[in-house]
Design a protein around this motif. Sequence first.
Motif, mmCIF file in Angstrom:
data_model
loop_
_atom_site.group_PDB
_atom_site.id
_atom_site.type_symbol
_atom_site.label_atom_id
_atom_site.label_comp_id
_atom_site.label_asym_id
_atom_site.label_seq_id
_atom_site.Cartn_x
_atom_site.Cartn_y
_atom_site.Cartn_z
ATOM 1 N N LYS A 7 0.838 -1.190 0.000
ATOM 2 C CA LYS A 7 0.000 0.000 0.000
ATOM 3 C C LYS A 7 0.883 1.254 0.000
ATOM 4 O O LYS A 7 0.646 2.189 -0.762
ATOM 5 N N GLU A 8 1.907 1.223 0.843
ATOM 6 C CA GLU A 8 2.860 2.343 0.904
ATOM 7 C C GLU A 8 3.506 2.597 -0.452
ATOM 8 O O GLU A 8 3.730 3.733 -0.846
ATOM 9 N N MET A 9 3.818 1.516 -1.148
ATOM 10 C CA MET A 9 4.466 1.637 -2.462
ATOM 11 C C MET A 9 3.476 2.033 -3.540
ATOM 12 O O MET A 9 3.867 2.327 -4.663
ATOM 13 N N ALA A 67 17.591 -9.692 -11.490
ATOM 14 C CA ALA A 67 18.882 -9.224 -12.003
ATOM 15 C C ALA A 67 19.324 -7.942 -11.302
ATOM 16 O O ALA A 67 20.490 -7.791 -10.940
ATOM 17 N N GLU A 68 18.382 -7.033 -11.072
ATOM 18 C CA GLU A 68 18.771 -5.714 -10.571
ATOM 19 C C GLU A 68 18.816 -5.636 -9.053
ATOM 20 O O GLU A 68 19.618 -4.897 -8.490
ATOM 21 N N GLU A 69 17.935 -6.361 -8.387
ATOM 22 C CA GLU A 69 17.881 -6.251 -6.924
ATOM 23 C C GLU A 69 18.151 -7.579 -6.217
ATOM 24 O O GLU A 69 18.166 -7.643 -4.986
ATOM 25 N N LYS A 70 18.328 -8.618 -7.008
ATOM 26 C CA LYS A 70 18.575 -9.953 -6.450
ATOM 27 C C LYS A 70 17.469 -10.419 -5.507
ATOM 28 O O LYS A 70 17.731 -10.992 -4.448
ATOM 29 N N VAL A 71 16.258 -10.106 -5.903
ATOM 30 C CA VAL A 71 15.110 -10.617 -5.153
ATOM 31 C C VAL A 71 14.303 -11.520 -6.084
ATOM 32 O O VAL A 71 13.956 -11.113 -7.193
ATOM 33 N N ALA A 72 14.052 -12.737 -5.634
ATOM 34 C CA ALA A 72 13.327 -13.683 -6.472
ATOM 35 C C ALA A 72 11.866 -13.764 -6.053
ATOM 36 O O ALA A 72 11.560 -13.987 -4.883
ATOM 37 N N SER A 76 11.020 -14.913 7.530
ATOM 38 C CA SER A 76 10.964 -14.109 8.748
ATOM 39 C C SER A 76 10.680 -12.652 8.393
ATOM 40 O O SER A 76 10.993 -12.196 7.286
ATOM 41 N N LEU A 77 10.103 -11.934 9.326
ATOM 42 C CA LEU A 77 9.823 -10.509 9.105
ATOM 43 C C LEU A 77 11.088 -9.746 8.737
ATOM 44 O O LEU A 77 11.051 -8.846 7.892
ATOM 45 N N GLU A 78 12.193 -10.116 9.350
ATOM 46 C CA GLU A 78 13.467 -9.431 9.067
ATOM 47 C C GLU A 78 13.825 -9.581 7.584
ATOM 48 O O GLU A 78 14.181 -8.617 6.916
ATOM 49 N N ASP A 79 13.696 -10.817 7.086
ATOM 50 C CA ASP A 79 14.010 -11.054 5.678
ATOM 51 C C ASP A 79 13.016 -10.328 4.768
ATOM 52 O O ASP A 79 13.387 -9.768 3.739
ATOM 53 N N LEU A 80 11.751 -10.367 5.152
ATOM 54 C CA LEU A 80 10.731 -9.710 4.328
ATOM 55 C C LEU A 80 11.008 -8.212 4.239
ATOM 56 O O LEU A 80 10.853 -7.600 3.181
ATOM 57 N N LYS A 81 11.437 -7.640 5.358
ATOM 58 C CA LYS A 81 11.719 -6.209 5.377
ATOM 59 C C LYS A 81 12.803 -5.848 4.379
ATOM 60 O O LYS A 81 12.669 -4.903 3.603
ATOM 61 N N ILE A 82 13.878 -6.621 4.396
ATOM 62 C CA ILE A 82 14.992 -6.362 3.479
ATOM 63 C C ILE A 82 14.511 -6.496 2.032
ATOM 64 O O ILE A 82 14.758 -5.634 1.185
ATOM 65 N N LEU A 135 11.483 -6.320 0.796
ATOM 66 C CA LEU A 135 10.491 -5.314 0.395
ATOM 67 C C LEU A 135 11.142 -3.952 0.127
ATOM 68 O O LEU A 135 10.703 -3.205 -0.741
ATOM 69 N N GLU A 136 12.209 -3.663 0.882
ATOM 70 C CA GLU A 136 12.930 -2.422 0.611
ATOM 71 C C GLU A 136 13.521 -2.454 -0.788
ATOM 72 O O GLU A 136 13.489 -1.475 -1.531
ATOM 73 N N LYS A 137 14.045 -3.606 -1.154
ATOM 74 C CA LYS A 137 14.640 -3.744 -2.477
ATOM 75 C C LYS A 137 13.573 -3.643 -3.574
ATOM 76 O O LYS A 137 13.777 -3.004 -4.592
#
Lengths: 389, 160
Positions: free
Chosen positions: A305-307, A340-345, A367-373, A375-377
């Motif tokens: 929603k923020e995005m 390729a650009e953010e290394k998020v699959a 984990s929430l920690e991983d999701l946070k990272i 989602l930032e990407k």
Amino acid sequence: MRNPLSEKVVTIKPSGIRKFFDIVSEMKDAISLGVGEPDFDTPWHIRDEGIYSLEKGRTFYTSNSGLKELKTEIANYIERTQGLTYDADHEVIVTVGGSEAIDIALRAMIDEGDEVLIPQPSYVSYEPCAILANARPVIIELKEENEFRLTAQELREAITDQTKILILPFPNNPTGAIMEKKDLEEIAEVIREKDIFVISDEIYAELTFKGKHVSIASLPGMKERTVLINGFSKAYAMTGWRLGYACAPAQIMEQMVKIHQFAIMCAPTTSQYAAVEALRNGDDDVATMREAYNQRRRFLMYSFKEMGIRCFEPYGAFYVFPCIKEFGMTSEEFAERLLAEEKVAVVPGTAFGDCGEGFLRISYAYSLEDLKIALEKIGAFIARLREKK
Amino acid sequence: MREQILAIIEKNSRINIKELAVILGADELTIANELKAMEEEGVICGYHTMIDWEKTSIEKVTALIEVRITPQRNQGYDNIAERIYKYPEVNSVYLISGGYDLLVTLEGKSLKAVSSFVSDKLSTLEGVLSTATHFILKKYKDHGTILAKKYEDTREKVTP
């Protein structure tokens, strides 16, 4: 040399996920949100029962349809969650994952040319299993505006004289959609009227976040025309144990057991002993995991929603299915560039049917920690795309 | 709501109010009020950090001490427990059912420091009948967190 292959098998497309998997596994440092299994370990008391059964030397086949103890626990579980009574001796089978149950249910009920209705986006195996069973798969394209629920009208329009089975995959992978009681009542009416059967894949039944899951088999006149499929993978984080089950009227079950008997013999014995413990003493584990998933789900909904990314609120499984049509790319392009650009699959929606185009499946079995990272990407990636526009 | 907040901050006290509100599906004001109320009521007693001192160069010795005592008239165990817990080197004091009365955990700079505390201070307290000191050699798990090894995600990266 003659062609060693079956024409039918060759024409089946390999899973769209496989292709993506190959790219991702090349990238060692990629963060993946592409996994369709829980991040939790199987609760220790369940693992311990499995280990104990090995120590006790319970290393033999069980009866074809499964350990009596386990079938009884399954029947009890369905009774206490759905108020449905199944005869553990004649109406329950323990299978190698829910996937086997889907396969044998189709094979037990299909004759050449029968039509099987498959709502999509949905799990990758329904269509190939239907083809292998000599059925003609007929796809029903679910719509975002209906929150990817199956409507009575969509069902009615897809039914022909050849229609025999509807596969009902809710809570749904990949969309996270659920069917509530009122939704089920509407389609049950059509099913009874048109005299067709249902294979209800309820593997995510324990993971709903808006009331308890309702099985279509619990509606009036539906038990006799439903094969209810569930398993231990998602609820108890037991994917690697390969254990599922089906409940169905004795007439159908008898034939399913026959196929299972010849193709599989029996489900893994160790897993069956562990599963008895899961059903007897695992309710608290399920509740804890459900709460953790729900927290992550809310976090993802908030982040999208923020995005400013459109995403209907899913109330089941552990996936969200955001829409990326605004970027004018196919799902596959988007997923490949994000990787390729953010290394998020993430998995392109098209891996679950053509109508998944314009969507991504994002798993929150992390984990929430991983999701946070991650989602930032994703946020950074999206910001760049919008800037270029 | 309280139970959910506590379950989360027990594991992660650094989570901020906004994040708590998002993952619990509540508004920030409600969360802030609950936290404040629980602090005032003494439900939340602190926001500590879990440290694996083994991984630092700082020497620390932890001991568990079983203490048998004679309860005092009108005071029971409380008076003597207080005399013990007031020592800053004492980490925790529990009244225990079973073969002894108080379980005291103690942190010291060295074995010698802990031993001398036990022999000089603890054993000599009036009402203390006997002590048995157990030194902790290795912590495998503490506060529900496994210290022995890190979680590793061994799942395949993409699965249907």
